[in-house]
Design an enzyme around this catalytic site. Sequence first.
Site, PDB file in Angstrom:
ATOM      1  CD  GLN A   1      -3.234   0.457   2.065  1.00  0.00           C
ATOM      2  OE1 GLN A   1      -3.282  -0.678   2.534  1.00  0.00           O
ATOM      3  NE2 GLN A   1      -4.117   1.383   2.382  1.00  0.00           N
TER       4      GLN A   1
ATOM      5  CB  SER B   1       2.268  -5.044   3.789  1.00  0.00           C
ATOM      6  OG  SER B   1       1.137  -5.014   4.627  1.00  0.00           O
ATOM      7  CG  LEU B   2      -1.066  -4.908  -0.522  1.00  0.00           C
ATOM      8  CD1 LEU B   2      -1.495  -5.474  -1.870  1.00  0.00           C
ATOM      9  CD2 LEU B   2      -1.684  -3.543  -0.335  1.00  0.00           C
TER      10      LEU B   2
ATOM     11  NE  ARG C   1      -3.147  -8.192   4.917  1.00  0.00           N
ATOM     12  CZ  ARG C   1      -2.349  -7.149   4.693  1.00  0.00           C
ATOM     13  NH1 ARG C   1      -2.763  -6.175   3.872  1.00  0.00           N
ATOM     14  NH2 ARG C   1      -1.167  -7.054   5.274  1.00  0.00           N
TER      15      ARG C   1
ATOM     16  CG  HIS D   1       2.114  -4.479   9.409  1.00  0.00           C
ATOM     17  ND1 HIS D   1       1.925  -5.805   9.077  1.00  0.00           N
ATOM     18  CD2 HIS D   1       1.951  -3.774   8.256  1.00  0.00           C
ATOM     19  CE1 HIS D   1       1.671  -5.887   7.772  1.00  0.00           C
ATOM     20  NE2 HIS D   1       1.669  -4.679   7.263  1.00  0.00           N
TER      21      HIS D   1
ATOM     22  CD  GLN E   1       1.489  -9.566   5.761  1.00  0.00           C
ATOM     23  OE1 GLN E   1       0.346  -9.113   5.832  1.00  0.00           O
ATOM     24  NE2 GLN E   1       2.075  -9.876   4.616  1.00  0.00           N
TER      25      GLN E   1
END
Length: 313
Positions: free
Chosen positions: A10, A94-95, A119, A203, A252
């Site tokens: 992102q 991440s994503l 998510r 996170h 994660q």
Amino acid sequence: MAVAFTFPGQGSQAVGMGKDLADAFPESRKIFEEVDDALGENLSKLIWEGPEETLTLTANAQPALMAVSLAAIHALESRGFSLKDKVAYVAGHSLGEYSALAAAGFVSVADAARLLRIRGNAMQAAVPAGEGAMAAIIGLEQADVEAACAEAAKDSVCQIANDNGGGQLVISGARAAVELAAKLCTEKGAKRALMLQVSAPFHSALMTPAAEIMREALAGVTKNAPSVPVVSNVSVTPSSYPDAIARRLVEQVTGRVRWRETVEWFGANGVATLYEVGAGKVLSGLARRINREIATGAVGTAADVEAALAAFA
């Protein structure tokens, strides 16, 4: 020397991304259509036309970035490229880890889109608006940042969320604690401590409700052994075991994105070139700051696809 593919997270989104891939390659357009069908909405129109503020919303940006990355992969594959034969490892920020996994066949494109929508919504809903925050800390040793987080947290939450490399760490948690930690980092000698314009404290332990939602969501999809080992954000080790990968995806949500260590791992394990697959070149810039001996490339446009195919020929 080996090649690894990395997939952006992102912040790399931009209105218009992936449009020339869809125009140039029918296989890429099919990916966007598949994502639209999976979500039951015209996300492609939002990706290509905006508005930017709607595209930037977490629930939209996450599946949108995955769609562009997968459109690029399918453009390559439509011209005979084989991920399994040409690429040693994949990883995503991440994503982007979901994009990497979908590229390697761990889940279908449709399931990846639905998982990322879940998510995004779950992460947004985990903490009431305004109660969480994130800050970028530039030019301070990790131990000093960790000490500042510990001092600021007290009975609250403040932790390192991203180790991006190049002297950039991102902290996340309760707003008051993050603001105090940023101040303490400045006092400890950080070059900059910048509060980030984000919608939630990603996170961090505050994301625990979202992690539980993702545990259930991942349990409900078909998972396959990926065709290429996937290096996890939270463990910085490659895995091809579906259950282990799913566990790491749950971890994660609340765990640290260890991107500096990931790039260092690539260098230590024979990777000479990193290609960033999808929108933007954020990961390429980070990689150059972490290990200048690793070459970087991008596959985010039709021209990039042609260049990559020539390089792999």
